[in-house]
Design a protein around this motif. Structure first.
Motif, mmCIF file in Angstrom:
data_model
loop_
_atom_site.group_PDB
_atom_site.id
_atom_site.type_symbol
_atom_site.label_atom_id
_atom_site.label_comp_id
_atom_site.label_asym_id
_atom_site.label_seq_id
_atom_site.Cartn_x
_atom_site.Cartn_y
_atom_site.Cartn_z
ATOM 1 N N LEU A 39 0.825 -1.205 0.000
ATOM 2 C CA LEU A 39 0.000 0.000 0.000
ATOM 3 C C LEU A 39 0.858 1.254 0.000
ATOM 4 N N THR A 40 0.378 2.267 -0.681
ATOM 5 C CA THR A 40 1.012 3.576 -0.557
ATOM 6 C C THR A 40 0.478 4.218 0.728
ATOM 7 N N GLU A 41 1.140 5.242 1.190
ATOM 8 C CA GLU A 41 0.667 5.941 2.387
ATOM 9 C C GLU A 41 -0.725 6.517 2.155
ATOM 10 N N GLU A 42 -0.955 7.047 0.959
ATOM 11 C CA GLU A 42 -2.262 7.614 0.637
ATOM 12 C C GLU A 42 -3.362 6.550 0.662
ATOM 13 N N GLU A 43 -3.070 5.364 0.100
ATOM 14 C CA GLU A 43 -4.041 4.274 0.130
ATOM 15 C C GLU A 43 -4.327 3.847 1.562
ATOM 16 N N PHE A 44 -3.271 3.700 2.351
ATOM 17 C CA PHE A 44 -3.430 3.288 3.741
ATOM 18 C C PHE A 44 -4.317 4.268 4.513
ATOM 19 N N LEU A 45 -4.054 5.547 4.345
ATOM 20 C CA LEU A 45 -4.821 6.562 5.072
ATOM 21 C C LEU A 45 -6.269 6.644 4.599
ATOM 22 N N PHE A 73 -0.809 -4.917 4.807
ATOM 23 C CA PHE A 73 -1.792 -5.040 3.742
ATOM 24 C C PHE A 73 -1.176 -4.723 2.397
ATOM 25 N N GLY A 74 -1.780 -5.260 1.365
ATOM 26 C CA GLY A 74 -1.329 -4.974 0.008
ATOM 27 C C GLY A 74 -2.406 -5.352 -0.981
ATOM 28 N N TYR A 75 -2.083 -5.209 -2.248
ATOM 29 C CA TYR A 75 -3.022 -5.574 -3.317
ATOM 30 C C TYR A 75 -2.465 -6.756 -4.088
ATOM 31 N N LEU A 76 -3.303 -7.765 -4.277
ATOM 32 C CA LEU A 76 -2.954 -8.962 -5.027
ATOM 33 C C LEU A 76 -4.032 -9.152 -6.088
ATOM 34 N N ASP A 77 -3.631 -9.097 -7.355
ATOM 35 C CA ASP A 77 -4.592 -9.209 -8.461
ATOM 36 C C ASP A 77 -5.728 -8.200 -8.321
#
Length: 75
Positions: free
Chosen positions: A31-37, A61-65
């Motif tokens: 995740l980017t900081e912006e996505e996390f926030l 957390f992250g993005y998978l597919d």
């Protein structure tokens, strides 16, 4: 534990040593900081019949597919 099942929201474990000393998962985009926030992860981890056991921090957390997944979670 959670790592041995195909539960939505969890990054799947491909291989692990007994006791979880070494775990291999597919690579998720961090995740980017912006996505996390922008995400409400406190709500996201609560499911109808279970709660994803992940600390609410950016590197859990992250993005998978294209799907948000927990990459650091208890088993």
């Amino acid at each position: 534990g959670f790592s041995k099942t195909d539960i939505p929201g969890l990054c799947p474990v491909l291989w692990s040593l007994p006791g979880g000393f070494l775990v291999v998962m597919r690579r998720a985009r961090v995740l980017t900081e912006e996505e996390f926030l922008a995400l409400d992860l406190e709500t996201w981890v609560r499911r109808d019949d279970y709660t994803i056991p992940a600390e609410i921090k950016m590197d859990s957390f992250g993005y998978l597919d294209g799907e948000l997944v927990a990459v650091d979670y208890g088993n």
